[in-house]
Enzyme design. Structure first.
Site, short mmCIF file in Angstrom:
data_model
loop_
_atom_site.label_atom_id
_atom_site.label_comp_id
_atom_site.label_asym_id
_atom_site.label_seq_id
_atom_site.Cartn_x
_atom_site.Cartn_y
_atom_site.Cartn_z
N LYS A 86 25.96 23.59 36.40
CA LYS A 86 25.56 24.91 35.88
C LYS A 86 24.05 25.05 36.06
O LYS A 86 23.27 24.23 35.56
CB LYS A 86 25.94 24.99 34.41
CG LYS A 86 26.23 26.36 33.88
CD LYS A 86 26.85 26.20 32.49
CE LYS A 86 27.00 27.50 31.78
NZ LYS A 86 27.42 27.30 30.38
O1 G3P Z 1 28.39 29.36 28.02
C1 G3P Z 1 27.34 30.09 27.57
C2 G3P Z 1 27.69 31.31 26.77
O2 G3P Z 1 29.04 31.48 26.65
C3 G3P Z 1 26.90 31.39 25.50
O3 G3P Z 1 27.43 32.26 24.54
O4 G3P Z 1 27.50 33.21 22.28
O5 G3P Z 1 25.62 31.66 22.90
O6 G3P Z 1 25.72 33.96 23.84
P1 G3P Z 1 26.52 32.80 23.33
#
Ligand code: G3P
Length: 228
Positions: free
Chosen positions: A84
């Site tokens: 990633k």
């Molecule tokens: O994988 C990264 C992403 O899904 C992060 O989510 O909720 O931290 O914006 P969030």
């Protein structure tokens, strides 16, 4: 449509794998920080033992050489590791180098369709637009998913759109309708997708009616027994 779990929690991953709906896993430094006492590499190896689907491991270096060093090390951990890489000038260069080396990448922190298009051209296998974080700043995050899915389809690009930063079950449905190939979701959202108050109520009602019917049958059978 594929469903990835957005977590580094081994028990959550094992649970969803048992449900038969796990197609892969995404992790990031924030999610890893919630696990304790183990190296990121150990956690990744264990996850790759649970699912044969893609498992995203995120680099933290901000320079190309650092990204390449971290990503190559991740790629050696298991055949299903996907590196990633954040969207940036350095990230694009690193993704293009990884593509030449046959290492799959997931471009993260995508907030516009143009960023996704560039990542696809650089050779990223997965394009991760962040829905929730755009919603957080009063923009419609799902628009990026829809635009990117259309761009991928129109131009027959090989990359897949992975809707990320999914915060609730409505996001999940919208991502599916917007044409996302994959959504990565927290365990809690997956549980919310399973349950509905009428489903849960219906299960209790069916069980109760079943028990009543069996009791009535048993009582009838008891009443028709001829005395010995
Ligand atoms: O994988 C990264 C992403 O899904 C992060 O989510 O909720 O931290 O914006 P969030």
């Amino acid at each position: 449509m594929k469903i990835f779990l957005d977590t580094a929690d081994i028990e959550e991953i094992r649970t969803v794998a048992r449900w038969g709906v796990l197609d892969g896993v995404t992790t990031n430094p924030t999610l890893f920080a919630k696990t304790s006492g183990r190296s990121y590499e150990d956690v990744l190896k264990e996850i790759c033992g649970i699912t044969s689907g893609p498992v995203s491991a995120e680099v933290v270096a901000e320079d190309v050489d650092g990204m390449l060093t971290e990503g190559r090390a991740f790629a050696k951990l298991a055949p299903n590791i996907v590196v990633k890489v954040p969207m940036s000038e350095e990230g694009l260069e690193a993704m293009s180098r990884f593509a030449e080396e046959g290492i799959k990448t997931n471009c993260t922190l995508i907030f516009t369709a143009n960023q996704g298009l560039l990542a696809a051209k650089a050779g990223a296998s997965l394009l991760s637009p962040f829905v929730g974080r755009l919603d957080d700043i009063n923009q419609d995050g799902m628009i990026v998913v829809r635009e990117l899915a259309e761009i991928v389809a129109i131009h027959e690009l090989e990359s897949e759109v992975l809707a990320a930063s999914i915060r609730n079950p409505v996001h999940m449905t919208q991502a599916a309708l917007a044409g996302a190939h994959i959504a990565t979701i927290p365990f809690k959202v997956l549980q919310q997708m399973v349950h509905h108050p009428l489903t849960d109520k219906g299960i209790v009602q069916f069980r109760s009616d079943w028990d009543k019917a069996r009791q009535a049958l048993a009582a009838k059978a008891e009443g028709t027994k001829t005395p010995a």
